[in-house]
Design a protein around this motif. Structure first.
Motif, PDB file in Angstrom:
ATOM      1  N   THR A 154      -6.621  12.609 -10.056  1.00 35.58           N
ATOM      2  CA  THR A 154      -5.683  13.684  -9.772  1.00 35.58           C
ATOM      3  C   THR A 154      -4.274  13.139  -9.709  1.00 35.58           C
ATOM      4  N   GLU A 155      -3.308  14.003  -9.987  1.00 37.12           N
ATOM      5  CA  GLU A 155      -1.904  13.603  -9.952  1.00 37.12           C
ATOM      6  C   GLU A 155      -1.341  13.807  -8.546  1.00 37.12           C
ATOM      7  N   VAL A 156      -0.696  12.776  -8.028  1.00 36.22           N
ATOM      8  CA  VAL A 156      -0.074  12.830  -6.704  1.00 36.22           C
ATOM      9  C   VAL A 156       1.424  12.602  -6.859  1.00 36.22           C
ATOM     10  N   THR A 157       2.207  13.543  -6.382  1.00 37.54           N
ATOM     11  CA  THR A 157       3.665  13.427  -6.409  1.00 37.54           C
ATOM     12  C   THR A 157       4.142  13.022  -5.021  1.00 37.54           C
ATOM     13  N   PHE A 158       5.001  11.985  -4.955  1.00 39.12           N
ATOM     14  CA  PHE A 158       5.446  11.483  -3.660  1.00 39.12           C
ATOM     15  C   PHE A 158       6.915  11.066  -3.715  1.00 39.12           C
ATOM     16  N   PHE A 159       7.503  11.000  -2.539  1.00 36.01           N
ATOM     17  CA  PHE A 159       8.904  10.613  -2.383  1.00 36.01           C
ATOM     18  C   PHE A 159       8.947   9.213  -1.803  1.00 36.01           C
ATOM     19  N   SER A 160       9.619   8.287  -2.496  1.00 36.44           N
ATOM     20  CA  SER A 160       9.682   6.899  -2.047  1.00 36.44           C
ATOM     21  C   SER A 160      11.035   6.307  -2.404  1.00 36.44           C
ATOM     22  N   GLU A 161      11.696   5.760  -1.399  1.00 34.26           N
ATOM     23  CA  GLU A 161      12.991   5.103  -1.598  1.00 34.26           C
ATOM     24  C   GLU A 161      13.965   6.010  -2.340  1.00 34.26           C
ATOM     25  N   GLU A 162      14.055   7.269  -1.841  1.00 37.39           N
ATOM     26  CA  GLU A 162      14.995   8.273  -2.328  1.00 37.39           C
ATOM     27  C   GLU A 162      14.739   8.696  -3.779  1.00 37.39           C
ATOM     28  N   GLU A 163      13.533   8.456  -4.276  1.00 37.43           N
ATOM     29  CA  GLU A 163      13.149   8.903  -5.612  1.00 37.43           C
ATOM     30  C   GLU A 163      11.794   9.590  -5.558  1.00 37.43           C
ATOM     31  N   ILE A 164      11.601  10.556  -6.463  1.00 38.24           N
ATOM     32  CA  ILE A 164      10.323  11.268  -6.572  1.00 38.24           C
ATOM     33  C   ILE A 164       9.543  10.697  -7.747  1.00 38.24           C
ATOM     34  N   ASP A 165       8.290  10.365  -7.494  1.00 38.22           N
ATOM     35  CA  ASP A 165       7.442   9.758  -8.522  1.00 38.22           C
ATOM     36  C   ASP A 165       6.089  10.468  -8.533  1.00 38.22           C
ATOM     37  N   THR A 166       5.405  10.414  -9.655  1.00 36.45           N
ATOM     38  CA  THR A 166       4.058  10.974  -9.802  1.00 36.45           C
ATOM     39  C   THR A 166       3.138   9.915 -10.381  1.00 36.45           C
ATOM     40  N   ARG A 167       1.985   9.734  -9.739  1.00 34.99           N
ATOM     41  CA  ARG A 167       1.033   8.725 -10.206  1.00 34.99           C
ATOM     42  C   ARG A 167      -0.390   9.273 -10.128  1.00 34.99           C
ATOM     43  N   PRO A 168      -1.267   8.774 -11.005  1.00 33.92           N
ATOM     44  CA  PRO A 168      -2.669   9.191 -10.932  1.00 33.92           C
ATOM     45  C   PRO A 168      -3.395   8.467  -9.801  1.00 33.92           C
ATOM     46  N   VAL A 169      -4.261   9.202  -9.098  1.00 34.95           N
ATOM     47  CA  VAL A 169      -5.075   8.640  -8.025  1.00 34.95           C
ATOM     48  C   VAL A 169      -6.526   8.991  -8.302  1.00 34.95           C
ATOM     49  N   THR A 170      -7.388   7.991  -8.330  1.00 36.55           N
ATOM     50  CA  THR A 170      -8.817   8.216  -8.550  1.00 36.55           C
ATOM     51  C   THR A 170      -9.499   8.462  -7.211  1.00 36.55           C
ATOM     52  N   LEU A 171     -10.099   9.637  -7.077  1.00 30.64           N
ATOM     53  CA  LEU A 171     -10.717  10.036  -5.809  1.00 30.64           C
ATOM     54  C   LEU A 171     -12.112   9.437  -5.688  1.00 30.64           C
ATOM     55  N   ALA A 172     -12.439   8.943  -4.498  1.00 27.98           N
ATOM     56  CA  ALA A 172     -13.730   8.284  -4.286  1.00 27.98           C
ATOM     57  C   ALA A 172     -14.169   8.455  -2.840  1.00 27.98           C
ATOM     58  N   ARG A 173     -15.442   8.182  -2.598  1.00 28.41           N
ATOM     59  CA  ARG A 173     -15.955   8.162  -1.230  1.00 28.41           C
ATOM     60  C   ARG A 173     -15.389   6.941  -0.496  1.00 28.41           C
ATOM     61  N   ALA A 174     -15.467   6.969   0.801  1.00 24.51           N
ATOM     62  CA  ALA A 174     -15.090   5.794   1.584  1.00 24.51           C
ATOM     63  C   ALA A 174     -16.091   4.673   1.301  1.00 24.51           C
ATOM     64  N   PRO A 175     -15.629   3.483   0.890  1.00 21.42           N
ATOM     65  CA  PRO A 175     -16.575   2.401   0.567  1.00 21.42           C
ATOM     66  C   PRO A 175     -17.344   1.925   1.790  1.00 21.42           C
ATOM     67  N   ASP A 176     -18.635   1.723   1.622  1.00 19.56           N
ATOM     68  CA  ASP A 176     -19.503   1.271   2.708  1.00 19.56           C
ATOM     69  C   ASP A 176     -19.652  -0.251   2.659  1.00 19.56           C
TER      70      ASP A 176
END
Length: 472
Positions: A348-370
């Motif tokens: 999924t695409e995640v848009t975030f604000f970091s160091e006064e800039e807006i960026d979008t990056r892909p994030v692979t969703l997963a279960r919590a690793p055991d």
């Protein structure tokens, strides 16, 4: 002359009417979502809609066995709370009722967890008085959803699921259910709000559609439908000062129901949601101004686990998550909802604000690793705390017990016969034994066995630290 003019006007009006009628007939018919305007439409009301949707809404009768205490102080205004744990536990059969919605021809029914959770016997009654026994195939207290399967059902009436992201504030809706056990009842209202997040029932936390349609006791688990008869939500509760129907109603969005049904059909027995691995806070106007964000909104990351999919995508503490899958998120409940409906294993695409800039990056969703392994261990009978089950901390354990991301030590998974008397609870994190740090279950067992006349435990519970001391 006057009669001639009137005749010409009549002819022209008739010609214009004929042309207009021909034009309308030549256009293809389209279904429209609109408010009734004519007297005929108003007098007709919602009757055809209810007639089509009502057969798919069922009444649910539940029996469950609960443990209650028989105390001689019961009902006493002075001593009842003081002696709350006084008396023996006795099993008692509890009856309750609610509503449900048939989702498929082969008999999948959705309802609320607080209606059918931990039930020992479930009976489902259709609108035409047919009765079926049912079994819970998937249940999740946090989302307050449960999916049933009717035994021997086929060719069942069912409702189509609408993408709840297309629902708009102001739409007309109907709530269908079995309030107070009086029989199937229909109430109308509008969508009052979207993206409402907060507590639901018990420990459930959710993301809701808000409506002013009355949702009374027994209506929980019933259908919230649009004026085309599609299911947009499952009624879950109403917030009211008086406890009556004059309050704010909430329904679980159909998108989450769709994800629930997909996991059940895939054979899952426990509802799985992606793991975020972050802690955060809502961004208000003061925080937004301090970090240079033009409009308040989003979730500021305050803590992030090294195994978090957001950390692997490059996000760090101080970054502000603005949207997930193209939908803005302003509370943790909104973010978890968006991750859940996106689905485990998907990107999924995640848009975030970091160091006064807006960026979008892909994030692979997963279960919590055991991992690392839990290495479950039960303490020996000759230790100061016999038969206490301890497990190592890993991301899956953090998510399962709702622990802070910085937790370190071993977790109490079972208190055994004496642990509870000593003050331990399931989910406690033991960080030190007799002043020495504890890193894993094996080390914890050795330190317990080596205890002398005194035993001291450093415990973290719900973010609070405490000391438990015992004389052996």
């Amino acid at each position: 002359m006057r009669q001639t003019c009137l005749a010409l006007v009549s002819i022209r009006f008739a010609t214009l009417s004929a042309i207009l009628a021909a034009t309308l007939l030549s256009q293809p018919l389209r279904a429209e979502t609109r408010v009734p305007v004519t007297q005929a439409e108003i007098s007709l009301g919602f009757a055809p809609l209810v007639k089509a949707a009502a057969p798919a809404v069922v009444n649910i009768y539940v029996k469950r066995v609960v443990q209650t205490r028989s105390s001689p102080f019961q009902g006493d205004p002075l001593f009842e709370d003081m002696f709350r744990d006084f008396g023996k536990l006795r099993p008692r059969v509890q009856n309750s009722l609610g509503s449900g919605v048939i989702l498929s021809a082969d008999g999948y029914v959705v309802s609320n967890y607080h209606v059918v959770g931990e039930a020992t016997d479930i009976r489902v009654v259709l609108n035409d008085r047919r009765e079926y026994a049912a079994q819970v195939v998937l249940a999740d207290e946090q989302s307050d959803l449960a999916l049933l399967r009717l035994e021997g059902a086929e060719d069942m009436p069912h409702l189509a699921l609408r993408d709840s992201d297309t629902v708009e504030v102001g739409e007309l809706v109907l709530a269908i259910g079995n309030p107070f056990g009086v029989g199937q009842t229909v109430s109308s209202g509008i969508v009052s709000g979207l993206a409402r997040s907060g507590g639901a029932i018990g420990s459930a936390q959710g993301y809701f559609i808000q409506t002013d349609a009355p949702i009374n006791p027994g209506n929980s688990g019933g259908a919230l439908i649009d004026i085309n008869g599609a299911l947009i939500g499952v009624n879950t509760r109403i917030v009211s000062r008086s406890g009556g129907s004059n309050g704010i109603g909430f329904a679980i969005p159909a998108r989450l129901v769709t994800a629930f049904l997909a996991q059940a059909e895939a054979g899952e027995t426990e509802f799985a949601r992606p793991w975020a691995g972050i802690s955060g806070q809502a961004v208000d106007a003061d925080i937004a101004e301090s970090i240079g964000l033009s409009i308040p909104g989003g979730i500021m990351i305050t803590e992030i686990h090294r195994e978090s999919p957001f950390f692997k995508a490059g996000l760090m503490p101080g970054d502000v998550i603005l949207s997930v899958s193209g939908h803005s998120v302003n509370t943790p409940a909104e973010m978890i909802f968006r991750m859940t409906v996106a689905g485990i294993g998907n990107e999924t695409e995640v848009t975030f604000f970091s160091e006064e800039e807006i960026d979008t990056r892909p994030v692979t969703l997963a279960r919590a690793p055991d991992m690392p392994p839990r290495a479950a261990l039960v303490t020996d009978d000759d230790t100061p705390l016999p038969q206490v089950q301890l497990i190592n901390i890993n991301p899956a354990v953090l998510a399962e017990f709702g622990l802070p991301l910085s937790s370190d030590g071993v977790v109490v998974a079972d208190t055994g016969p004496f642990g509870a008397r000593a003050g331990l609870r399931v989910g406690d994190v033991i960080t030190e034994i007799n002043g020495a740090r504890v890193s894993d279950t094996g080390e914890a067992a050795r330190k317990l066995a080596a205890s002398g006349r005194w035993l001291s435990l450093s415990v973290e519970r719900a973010g609070q630290r405490m000391q438990l001391r015992f004389r052996l």
